[in-house]
Design a protein around this motif. Structure first.
Motif, PDB file in Angstrom:
ATOM      1  N   GLY A  87       0.824  -1.163   0.085  1.00 52.01           N
ATOM      2  CA  GLY A  87      -0.102  -0.001   0.063  1.00 52.01           C
ATOM      3  C   GLY A  87       0.925   1.135   0.106  1.00 52.01           C
ATOM      4  N   PHE A  88       0.244   2.519  -0.533  1.00 55.90           N
ATOM      5  CA  PHE A  88       0.775   3.589  -0.619  1.00 55.90           C
ATOM      6  C   PHE A  88       0.994   4.207   0.898  1.00 55.90           C
ATOM      7  CE2 PHE A  88       1.474   8.002  -1.264  1.00 55.90           C
ATOM      8  CZ  PHE A  88       2.083   8.252  -2.351  1.00 55.90           C
ATOM      9  N   ALA A  89       2.214   4.632   1.199  1.00 56.58           N
ATOM     10  CA  ALA A  89       2.523   5.042   2.518  1.00 56.58           C
ATOM     11  C   ALA A  89       3.147   6.408   2.428  1.00 56.58           C
ATOM     12  CB  ALA A  89       3.298   4.124   3.014  1.00 56.58           C
ATOM     13  N   ALA A  90       2.478   7.143   3.612  1.00 54.27           N
ATOM     14  CA  ALA A  90       3.166   8.891   3.548  1.00 54.27           C
ATOM     15  C   ALA A  90       3.381   9.019   5.148  1.00 54.27           C
ATOM     16  CB  ALA A  90       1.979   9.778   3.210  1.00 54.27           C
ATOM     17  N   GLY A  91       4.414   9.765   5.161  1.00 53.91           N
ATOM     18  CA  GLY A  91       4.893  10.186   6.564  1.00 53.91           C
ATOM     19  C   GLY A  91       4.895  11.893   6.596  1.00 53.91           C
ATOM     20  N   LEU A  92       4.793  12.322   7.862  1.00 55.02           N
ATOM     21  CA  LEU A  92       4.670  13.615   7.941  1.00 55.02           C
ATOM     22  C   LEU A  92       5.692  13.967   9.214  1.00 55.02           C
ATOM     23  CD1 LEU A  92       1.643  16.036   7.992  1.00 55.02           C
ATOM     24  CD2 LEU A  92       2.972  16.082  10.046  1.00 55.02           C
ATOM     25  N   VAL A  93       6.474  14.937   9.177  1.00 56.86           N
ATOM     26  CA  VAL A  93       7.419  15.626  10.040  1.00 56.86           C
ATOM     27  C   VAL A  93       6.978  17.017  10.554  1.00 56.86           C
ATOM     28  CG1 VAL A  93       9.647  15.926  11.137  1.00 56.86           C
ATOM     29  CG2 VAL A  93       9.344  14.019   9.411  1.00 56.86           C
ATOM     30  N   THR A  94       6.760  17.310  11.607  1.00 56.21           N
ATOM     31  CA  THR A  94       6.275  18.436  12.062  1.00 56.21           C
ATOM     32  C   THR A  94       7.353  19.271  12.576  1.00 56.21           C
ATOM     33  OG1 THR A  94       6.119  17.959  14.679  1.00 56.21           O
ATOM     34  CG2 THR A  94       4.377  17.535  13.162  1.00 56.21           C
ATOM     35  N   ASP A  95       7.387  20.615  12.369  1.00 53.69           N
ATOM     36  CA  ASP A  95       8.310  21.473  13.229  1.00 53.69           C
ATOM     37  C   ASP A  95       8.091  21.338  14.697  1.00 53.69           C
ATOM     38  OD1 ASP A  95       6.054  23.209  13.753  1.00 53.69           O
ATOM     39  OD2 ASP A  95       6.992  24.825  12.679  1.00 53.69           O
ATOM     40  N   THR A  96       8.716  22.209  15.502  1.00 54.71           N
ATOM     41  CA  THR A  96       8.523  22.218  16.730  1.00 54.71           C
ATOM     42  C   THR A  96       7.159  22.690  17.503  1.00 54.71           C
ATOM     43  OG1 THR A  96       9.464  24.397  16.935  1.00 54.71           O
ATOM     44  CG2 THR A  96      11.094  22.625  17.217  1.00 54.71           C
ATOM     45  N   GLU A  98      -4.910  12.885   6.856  1.00 54.59           N
ATOM     46  CA  GLU A  98      -5.836  11.892   7.211  1.00 54.59           C
ATOM     47  C   GLU A  98      -7.103  11.981   6.072  1.00 54.59           C
ATOM     48  OE1 GLU A  98      -6.096  12.427  11.890  1.00 54.59           O
ATOM     49  OE2 GLU A  98      -6.761  14.188  10.978  1.00 54.59           O
ATOM     50  N   LYS A  99      -7.181  12.843   5.261  1.00 50.69           N
ATOM     51  CA  LYS A  99      -8.134  12.605   4.234  1.00 50.69           C
ATOM     52  C   LYS A  99      -7.714  11.739   3.182  1.00 50.69           C
ATOM     53  CE  LYS A  99     -10.622  15.546   0.727  1.00 50.69           C
ATOM     54  NZ  LYS A  99     -11.804  14.587   0.811  1.00 50.69           N
ATOM     55  N   ALA A 100      -6.335  11.823   2.826  1.00 50.82           N
ATOM     56  CA  ALA A 100      -5.940  10.860   2.061  1.00 50.82           C
ATOM     57  C   ALA A 100      -5.950   9.232   2.587  1.00 50.82           C
ATOM     58  CB  ALA A 100      -4.420  10.891   1.739  1.00 50.82           C
ATOM     59  N   LYS A 101      -5.848   9.145   3.929  1.00 48.32           N
ATOM     60  CA  LYS A 101      -6.044   7.827   4.442  1.00 48.32           C
ATOM     61  C   LYS A 101      -7.518   7.492   4.377  1.00 48.32           C
ATOM     62  CE  LYS A 101      -5.951   5.184   8.913  1.00 48.32           C
ATOM     63  NZ  LYS A 101      -5.460   5.334  10.249  1.00 48.32           N
ATOM     64  N   LYS A 102      -8.377   8.285   4.463  1.00 43.16           N
ATOM     65  CA  LYS A 102     -10.013   7.907   4.421  1.00 43.16           C
ATOM     66  C   LYS A 102     -10.322   7.720   2.999  1.00 43.16           C
ATOM     67  CE  LYS A 102     -14.423   9.937   5.242  1.00 43.16           C
ATOM     68  NZ  LYS A 102     -15.277  11.203   5.825  1.00 43.16           N
ATOM     69  N   ASP A 103      -9.775   8.547   2.014  1.00 39.97           N
ATOM     70  CA  ASP A 103     -10.263   8.475   0.698  1.00 39.97           C
ATOM     71  C   ASP A 103      -9.539   7.197  -0.077  1.00 39.97           C
ATOM     72  OD1 ASP A 103     -12.164  10.517   1.140  1.00 39.97           O
ATOM     73  OD2 ASP A 103     -10.707  11.961   0.057  1.00 39.97           O
ATOM     74  N   TYR A 104      -8.412   6.996   0.138  1.00 40.93           N
ATOM     75  CA  TYR A 104      -7.556   6.158  -0.723  1.00 40.93           C
ATOM     76  C   TYR A 104      -6.694   5.131   0.094  1.00 40.93           C
ATOM     77  CZ  TYR A 104      -8.521   9.868  -4.114  1.00 40.93           C
ATOM     78  OH  TYR A 104      -9.283  10.796  -4.790  1.00 40.93           O
ATOM     79  N   GLY A 105      -6.980   5.065   1.360  1.00 37.00           N
ATOM     80  CA  GLY A 105      -6.261   3.980   2.304  1.00 37.00           C
ATOM     81  C   GLY A 105      -4.937   4.082   2.503  1.00 37.00           C
ATOM     82  N   VAL A 106      -4.269   5.338   2.267  1.00 32.92           N
ATOM     83  CA  VAL A 106      -2.883   5.533   2.356  1.00 32.92           C
ATOM     84  C   VAL A 106      -2.581   5.411   3.683  1.00 32.92           C
ATOM     85  CG1 VAL A 106      -1.156   7.716   2.259  1.00 32.92           C
ATOM     86  CG2 VAL A 106      -3.045   7.470   0.592  1.00 32.92           C
ATOM     87  N   ASP A 107      -1.334   4.792   3.867  1.00 38.45           N
ATOM     88  CA  ASP A 107      -0.868   4.453   5.508  1.00 38.45           C
ATOM     89  C   ASP A 107      -0.229   5.833   5.810  1.00 38.45           C
ATOM     90  OD1 ASP A 107       0.498   3.103   7.541  1.00 38.45           O
ATOM     91  OD2 ASP A 107       2.143   2.943   6.605  1.00 38.45           O
ATOM     92  N   ILE A 108      -0.656   6.327   6.896  1.00 42.00           N
ATOM     93  CA  ILE A 108       0.041   7.507   7.399  1.00 42.00           C
ATOM     94  C   ILE A 108       0.706   7.339   8.634  1.00 42.00           C
ATOM     95  CG2 ILE A 108      -1.495   8.863   6.115  1.00 42.00           C
ATOM     96  CD1 ILE A 108      -3.208   9.553   8.437  1.00 42.00           C
ATOM     97  N   LYS A 109       1.699   8.169   8.866  1.00 39.42           N
ATOM     98  CA  LYS A 109       2.335   8.144  10.273  1.00 39.42           C
ATOM     99  C   LYS A 109       2.989   9.500  10.514  1.00 39.42           C
ATOM    100  CE  LYS A 109       5.910   5.635  13.006  1.00 39.42           C
ATOM    101  NZ  LYS A 109       6.807   4.465  12.982  1.00 39.42           N
ATOM    102  N   ALA A 110       2.942  10.074  11.729  1.00 42.02           N
ATOM    103  CA  ALA A 110       3.671  11.353  11.719  1.00 42.02           C
ATOM    104  C   ALA A 110       4.688  11.189  13.018  1.00 42.02           C
ATOM    105  CB  ALA A 110       2.563  12.541  12.454  1.00 42.02           C
TER     106      ALA A 110
END
Length: 338
Positions: free
Chosen positions: A31-40, A57-69
């Motif tokens: 599956g397609f996976a996306a990561g997000l790194v926040t600033d401080t 989160e919308k990408a996860k809901k609409d397309y099942g994207v695996d997300i992690k932050a």
């Protein structure tokens, strides 16, 4: 017994290697996976980090994207956090904030097969081939909330609270001042910077000082620091003191005291770029710019009068048509004539 022990150890090691290897392969080939790194500012800053996460989160809901932050506690966490997602084989890793402008090129060069996105920086025009840079015309939305503040103030004193002094936050400040002055030349704008995107206590202190000195409306562009503005305005008289939110609709932080919010659609940008990559339509190495014309900026009016809204719409159309160019630097502001 010795042979059995060594055999067991070998089989155990092989099993661990297989599990780890399969996990990595799943991320890369499954599956397609996306990561997000926040600033401080953190993931729950009620501002641009949170908006970016809502896009995933919308990408996860609409397309099942695996997300992690991953949340960065300091600037030193940027490279390790980006590296972690790149090594996991995530299809795209997002860096949220201009403070990643040094880390992203370094990591992008180290992992040429990985894809990255950065919000709020064009990397000085030197965008690696595996990076998509997204910026906004913050001055346009700031101008419109400036118009609202200029026409709504009863004291002819309004304020602006910035996070960290930088060209980006100056765009908010300058646009806001231009909007105020365009409709109310008599108004004065107090400006203060917290030099932090995560210090709500400082944000509240700055807001308290401005209100005590006569300001009745304050706009902030300070990330998590801006929470302090809302903490302070809630203690003030309803209908007399107002806060203006930023990046997302922040009226939930002070429902009776939030005049409007300048919504920067970071969520839309992150969602669209992630979707385009998933669909095989994205061309990395590009700079995406979003303003009023591109629906990258909007208002979330809560307590704005119809007459003021009408004036705001007039200015909005002038900006979209190109009839009015909003200043984005102090030099442009000095020569600005609405």
């Amino acid at each position: 017994m010795a042979k059995r022990s060594w055999l067991a150890l070998f089989l155990c090691a092989a099993l661990v290697f297989t599990v780890v290897g399969c996990s990595s392969a799943t991320t890369k080939k499954g599956g397609f996976a996306a990561g997000l790194v926040t600033d401080t500012g953190g993931l729950n800053d009620e501002s641009f980090n949170q908006s970016a996460w809502e896009g995933l989160e919308k990408a996860k809901k609409d397309y099942g994207v695996d997300i992690k932050a991953l949340e960065s506690k300091s600037d030193d966490d940027y490279i390790p956090n980006l590296t972690k997602f790149a090594r996991e084989g995530r299809n795209i890793t997002w860096a949220i904030g201009y403070k990643f402008d040094k880390a992203i090129p370094d990591i992008a060069n180290q992992f040429p097969d990985a894809k990255f996105g950065i919000v709020d920086s064009d990397l000085g025009g030197k965008i690696p081939k595996n990076v998509t840079a997204v910026t906004f015309k913050e001055e346009e939305g700031s101008f419109l909330v400036g118009v609202i503040a200029g026409l709504t103030t009863k004291t002819n004193k309004v304020g602006f609270i910035g996070g960290v002094t930088s060209p980006l936050i100056k765009k908010f400040e300058v646009g806001y001042i231009a909007g105020v002055k365009a409709v109310n030349p008599k108004a004065t704008v107090s400006v203060a910077y917290a030099e932090s995107f995560a210090d709500a206590v400082k944000g509240r202190s700055l807001a308290q000082s401005m209100y005590n000195n006569g300001a009745d409306i304050i706009f902030h562009a300070a990330g998590g620091t801006g929470k302090g503005l809302f903490d302070e305005v809630k203690t003030r008289e309803k209908g007399k003191y107002w806060a203006i939110g930023v990046d997302r609709d922040q009226s939930n932080l002070a429902p009776d005291h939030t005049l409007t919010s300048m919504v920067k659609r970071v969520d839309v940008a992150v969602y669209n770029v992630t979707k385009e990559l998933k669909d095989g339509k994205l061309k990395p190495g590009q700079h995406v710019v979003m303003g009023l014309k591109e629906n990258g900026i909007s208002m979330a009016d809560k307590h704005v009068s119809p007459d003021v809204e009408k004036k705001v719409e007039e200015y909005k159309q002038k900006i979209i048509s190109g009839q009015l160019k909003v200043p984005s630097t102090e030099a442009e502001l000095a020569n600005f004539k609405p």
